[in-house]
Design an enzyme around this catalytic site. Structure first.
Site, PDB file in Angstrom:
ATOM      1  N   LYS A 154      27.649 -16.071 -20.592  1.00 43.94           N
ATOM      2  CA  LYS A 154      26.940 -15.304 -19.546  1.00 43.94           C
ATOM      3  C   LYS A 154      27.092 -13.798 -19.769  1.00 43.94           C
ATOM      4  O   LYS A 154      26.124 -13.053 -19.729  1.00 43.94           O
ATOM      5  CB  LYS A 154      27.465 -15.674 -18.149  1.00 43.94           C
ATOM      6  CG  LYS A 154      27.374 -17.150 -17.833  1.00 43.94           C
ATOM      7  CD  LYS A 154      27.899 -17.472 -16.444  1.00 43.94           C
ATOM      8  CE  LYS A 154      29.367 -17.146 -16.224  1.00 43.94           C
ATOM      9  NZ  LYS A 154      30.319 -17.952 -17.029  1.00 43.94           N
ATOM     10  N   ARG A 210      29.750 -18.121  -6.850  1.00 38.99           N
ATOM     11  CA  ARG A 210      30.553 -19.142  -7.502  1.00 38.99           C
ATOM     12  C   ARG A 210      30.934 -20.265  -6.552  1.00 38.99           C
ATOM     13  O   ARG A 210      31.609 -21.210  -6.966  1.00 38.99           O
ATOM     14  CB  ARG A 210      31.838 -18.489  -7.999  1.00 38.99           C
ATOM     15  CG  ARG A 210      32.000 -18.457  -9.491  1.00 38.99           C
ATOM     16  CD  ARG A 210      33.324 -17.788  -9.709  1.00 38.99           C
ATOM     17  NE  ARG A 210      33.840 -17.944 -11.010  1.00 38.99           N
ATOM     18  CZ  ARG A 210      33.640 -17.075 -12.004  1.00 38.99           C
ATOM     19  NH1 ARG A 210      32.827 -16.066 -11.853  1.00 38.99           N
ATOM     20  NH2 ARG A 210      34.244 -17.258 -13.143  1.00 38.99           N
ATOM     21  N   ARG A 253      38.125 -16.261 -27.685  1.00 42.59           N
ATOM     22  CA  ARG A 253      37.617 -14.948 -27.264  1.00 42.59           C
ATOM     23  C   ARG A 253      38.707 -13.873 -27.325  1.00 42.59           C
ATOM     24  O   ARG A 253      39.843 -14.099 -26.966  1.00 42.59           O
ATOM     25  CB  ARG A 253      37.089 -15.030 -25.832  1.00 42.59           C
ATOM     26  CG  ARG A 253      36.710 -13.649 -25.284  1.00 42.59           C
ATOM     27  CD  ARG A 253      35.952 -13.705 -23.999  1.00 42.59           C
ATOM     28  NE  ARG A 253      36.587 -14.547 -23.011  1.00 42.59           N
ATOM     29  CZ  ARG A 253      35.966 -14.981 -21.910  1.00 42.59           C
ATOM     30  NH1 ARG A 253      34.708 -14.667 -21.689  1.00 42.59           N
ATOM     31  NH2 ARG A 253      36.611 -15.732 -21.044  1.00 42.59           N
ATOM     32  N   ARG A 301      42.507 -12.322 -23.119  1.00 37.08           N
ATOM     33  CA  ARG A 301      42.663 -12.292 -21.661  1.00 37.08           C
ATOM     34  C   ARG A 301      43.754 -13.274 -21.230  1.00 37.08           C
ATOM     35  O   ARG A 301      43.855 -14.364 -21.790  1.00 37.08           O
ATOM     36  CB  ARG A 301      41.331 -12.699 -20.986  1.00 37.08           C
ATOM     37  CG  ARG A 301      40.439 -11.539 -20.659  1.00 37.08           C
ATOM     38  CD  ARG A 301      39.033 -11.956 -20.264  1.00 37.08           C
ATOM     39  NE  ARG A 301      38.925 -12.990 -19.242  1.00 37.08           N
ATOM     40  CZ  ARG A 301      37.757 -13.423 -18.760  1.00 37.08           C
ATOM     41  NH1 ARG A 301      36.618 -12.919 -19.199  1.00 37.08           N
ATOM     42  NH2 ARG A 301      37.713 -14.361 -17.848  1.00 37.08           N
ATOM     43  N   ARG A 303      40.360 -23.614 -15.050  1.00 40.35           N
ATOM     44  CA  ARG A 303      39.122 -22.945 -14.628  1.00 40.35           C
ATOM     45  C   ARG A 303      37.926 -23.898 -14.686  1.00 40.35           C
ATOM     46  O   ARG A 303      37.027 -23.827 -13.856  1.00 40.35           O
ATOM     47  CB  ARG A 303      38.861 -21.716 -15.516  1.00 40.35           C
ATOM     48  CG  ARG A 303      39.771 -20.541 -15.173  1.00 40.35           C
ATOM     49  CD  ARG A 303      39.850 -19.514 -16.291  1.00 40.35           C
ATOM     50  NE  ARG A 303      38.586 -18.870 -16.577  1.00 40.35           N
ATOM     51  CZ  ARG A 303      38.321 -18.227 -17.710  1.00 40.35           C
ATOM     52  NH1 ARG A 303      39.222 -18.158 -18.672  1.00 40.35           N
ATOM     53  NH2 ARG A 303      37.160 -17.654 -17.875  1.00 40.35           N
TER      54      ARG A 303
HETATM   55  P1  AP5 Z   1      31.303 -14.748 -22.812  1.00 43.13           P
HETATM   56  O1  AP5 Z   1      29.962 -14.123 -22.911  1.00 43.13           O
HETATM   57  O2  AP5 Z   1      32.479 -13.857 -22.629  1.00 43.13           O
HETATM   58  O3  AP5 Z   1      31.275 -15.934 -21.724  1.00 43.13           O
HETATM   59  P2  AP5 Z   1      31.212 -15.896 -20.135  1.00 43.13           P
HETATM   60  O4  AP5 Z   1      30.285 -17.001 -19.737  1.00 43.13           O
HETATM   61  O5  AP5 Z   1      30.897 -14.525 -19.647  1.00 43.13           O
HETATM   62  O6  AP5 Z   1      32.704 -16.349 -19.850  1.00 43.13           O
HETATM   63  P3  AP5 Z   1      33.812 -15.853 -18.827  1.00 43.13           P
HETATM   64  O7  AP5 Z   1      35.059 -16.652 -19.199  1.00 43.13           O
HETATM   65  O8  AP5 Z   1      33.969 -14.367 -18.817  1.00 43.13           O
HETATM   66  O9  AP5 Z   1      33.255 -16.367 -17.520  1.00 43.13           O
HETATM   67  P4  AP5 Z   1      34.021 -16.728 -16.296  1.00 43.13           P
HETATM   68  O10 AP5 Z   1      32.873 -17.039 -15.457  1.00 43.13           O
HETATM   69  O11 AP5 Z   1      35.059 -17.751 -16.295  1.00 43.13           O
HETATM   70  O12 AP5 Z   1      34.951 -15.437 -16.082  1.00 43.13           O
HETATM   71  P5  AP5 Z   1      34.836 -14.227 -15.110  1.00 43.13           P
HETATM   72  O13 AP5 Z   1      35.215 -13.017 -15.830  1.00 43.13           O
HETATM   73  O14 AP5 Z   1      33.537 -14.262 -14.366  1.00 43.13           O
HETATM   74  O15 AP5 Z   1      31.515 -15.631 -24.145  1.00 43.13           O
HETATM   75  C1  AP5 Z   1      32.719 -16.361 -24.375  1.00 43.13           C
HETATM   76  C2  AP5 Z   1      33.095 -16.285 -25.860  1.00 43.13           C
HETATM   77  O16 AP5 Z   1      32.092 -16.957 -26.631  1.00 43.13           O
HETATM   78  C3  AP5 Z   1      33.164 -14.858 -26.417  1.00 43.13           C
HETATM   79  O17 AP5 Z   1      34.183 -14.803 -27.380  1.00 43.13           O
HETATM   80  C4  AP5 Z   1      31.789 -14.649 -27.086  1.00 43.13           C
HETATM   81  O18 AP5 Z   1      31.862 -13.728 -28.164  1.00 43.13           O
HETATM   82  C5  AP5 Z   1      31.466 -16.056 -27.562  1.00 43.13           C
HETATM   83  N1  AP5 Z   1      30.040 -16.380 -27.512  1.00 43.13           N
HETATM   84  C6  AP5 Z   1      29.155 -16.051 -26.529  1.00 43.13           C
HETATM   85  N2  AP5 Z   1      27.932 -16.552 -26.794  1.00 43.13           N
HETATM   86  C7  AP5 Z   1      28.069 -17.226 -27.974  1.00 43.13           C
HETATM   87  C8  AP5 Z   1      27.160 -18.008 -28.788  1.00 43.13           C
HETATM   88  N3  AP5 Z   1      25.868 -18.182 -28.413  1.00 43.13           N
HETATM   89  N4  AP5 Z   1      27.630 -18.570 -29.909  1.00 43.13           N
HETATM   90  C9  AP5 Z   1      28.926 -18.414 -30.279  1.00 43.13           C
HETATM   91  N5  AP5 Z   1      29.828 -17.688 -29.580  1.00 43.13           N
HETATM   92  C10 AP5 Z   1      29.406 -17.119 -28.435  1.00 43.13           C
HETATM   93  O19 AP5 Z   1      35.953 -14.603 -14.023  1.00 43.13           O
HETATM   94  C11 AP5 Z   1      37.339 -14.543 -14.303  1.00 43.13           C
HETATM   95  C12 AP5 Z   1      38.112 -14.853 -13.031  1.00 43.13           C
HETATM   96  O20 AP5 Z   1      37.805 -13.860 -12.004  1.00 43.13           O
HETATM   97  C13 AP5 Z   1      37.780 -16.192 -12.355  1.00 43.13           C
HETATM   98  O21 AP5 Z   1      38.528 -17.251 -12.910  1.00 43.13           O
HETATM   99  C14 AP5 Z   1      38.161 -15.903 -10.883  1.00 43.13           C
HETATM  100  O22 AP5 Z   1      39.535 -15.959 -10.665  1.00 43.13           O
HETATM  101  C15 AP5 Z   1      37.716 -14.467 -10.696  1.00 43.13           C
HETATM  102  N6  AP5 Z   1      36.326 -14.349 -10.196  1.00 43.13           N
HETATM  103  C16 AP5 Z   1      35.268 -13.759 -10.866  1.00 43.13           C
HETATM  104  N7  AP5 Z   1      34.141 -13.855 -10.138  1.00 43.13           N
HETATM  105  C17 AP5 Z   1      34.479 -14.517  -8.981  1.00 43.13           C
HETATM  106  C18 AP5 Z   1      33.731 -14.945  -7.859  1.00 43.13           C
HETATM  107  N8  AP5 Z   1      32.406 -14.727  -7.760  1.00 43.13           N
HETATM  108  N9  AP5 Z   1      34.386 -15.605  -6.876  1.00 43.13           N
HETATM  109  C19 AP5 Z   1      35.722 -15.826  -6.955  1.00 43.13           C
HETATM  110  N10 AP5 Z   1      36.479 -15.469  -8.013  1.00 43.13           N
HETATM  111  C20 AP5 Z   1      35.871 -14.819  -9.018  1.00 43.13           C
END
Ligand code: AP5
Length: 215
Positions: A13, A88, A125, A158, A169
């Site tokens: 994403k 979420r 990552r 991270r 998660r």
């Molecule tokens: P990446 O693009 O980083 O993936 P992502 O979907 O953004 O993954 P996240 O882990 O950041 O999402 P998340 O939703 O768990 O975390 P968030 O920060 O929102 O890609 C992942 C990897 O794959 C990278 O290494 C990239 O290079 C690689 N890649 C990407 N596309 C690729 C492809 N096509 N082919 C090959 N490789 C590829 O949340 C973290 C924490 O914050 C949560 O656990 C929670 O505690 C809190 N939080 C955040 N938002 C909320 C909310 N709305 N409500 C409550 N808690 C929240």
């Protein structure tokens, strides 16, 4: 253009939101990034959020809704936004609908991907602590000295990307976030993409689907 990027952790994403936001000149609003910034700055919110994030759990809905409410009033949101990692939970989705009088989003891009690939991607990552640039040990490794080529910041793993926390998660995702797929499908807003392809292929699929909204 008002988009939500919905999907399990590590489905790409954040990677795609950056490119699509640049293309349409709209902000990428990532609640995870906002929270990590608060952690880095050591604010009261950051201290509270860190404990929750390190456990792989979700930060309480009201905190997140307050963050989003304030962010959406900023002038750069006038022509739209990409909400990355929000909503979420059903409560967050309903809160967003209330905030925007039921007209919060043109489409929800749902990133679909098998779980094995997710774990491989997330544990591989690496991110720059300063500018957030993302790398991957499998297909896009960082420089050997772990110094970011874009800004000179440190590249790290991270805390919540260790395998045990990633698995937690994913459980939380299935329980709290996956029901949003049905929520937005029933409202005719869901566009599903195959997130398992290469970065460019996924971006093209999103662009093609988003263009149909303008047709
Ligand atoms: P990446 O693009 O980083 O993936 P992502 O979907 O953004 O993954 P996240 O882990 O950041 O999402 P998340 O939703 O768990 O975390 P968030 O920060 O929102 O890609 C992942 C990897 O794959 C990278 O290494 C990239 O290079 C690689 N890649 C990407 N596309 C690729 C492809 N096509 N082919 C090959 N490789 C590829 O949340 C973290 C924490 O914050 C949560 O656990 C929670 O505690 C809190 N939080 C955040 N938002 C909320 C909310 N709305 N409500 C409550 N808690 C929240």
């Amino acid at each position: 253009m008002r988009l939500i990027f919905l999907g399990a952790p590590g489905t790409g994403k954040g990677t795609q939101a950056g490119a699509i936001a640049d293309k349409y000149n709209i902000p990428q609003i990532a609640t995870g990034d906002i929270l990590r910034r608060a952690v880095k700055e050591g604010t009261e919110l950051g201290q509270k959020a860190k404990v929750i994030m390190d456990r792989g759990e979700l930060v309480p809905d009201q905190i997140i809704l307050d963050l989003i409410k304030s962010r959406l009033t900023e002038p750069d949101c006038e022509n739209g936004y990409i909400l990355d990692g929000f909503p979420r939970t059903l409560e967050q989705a309903e809160g967003l609908d209330q905030l925007m009088d039921g007209d919060a989003v043109d489409a929800v891009i749902y990133f679909e991907m098998p779980q094995d690939t997710i774990i491989e991607r997330v544990t591989g990552r690496r991110v720059c602590v300063s500018c957030g640039k993302t790398f991957n040990m499998i297909n896009n490794p960082p420089p050997e000295d772990n110094v970011c080529p874009r800004c000179g910041g440190d590249i790290i793993q991270r805390d919540d990307d260790k395998e045990e926390t990633v698995r937690k998660r994913l459980v939380v995702y299935e329980e709290k976030t996956a029901p949003l797929v049905t929520y937005y499908r029933e409202r005719g807003r869901l566009l599903t993409i195959d997130a398992s392809g290469a970065v460019d292929a996924v971006r093209k699929e999103i662009e093609t689907k988003v263009e149909t909204l303008n047709a």
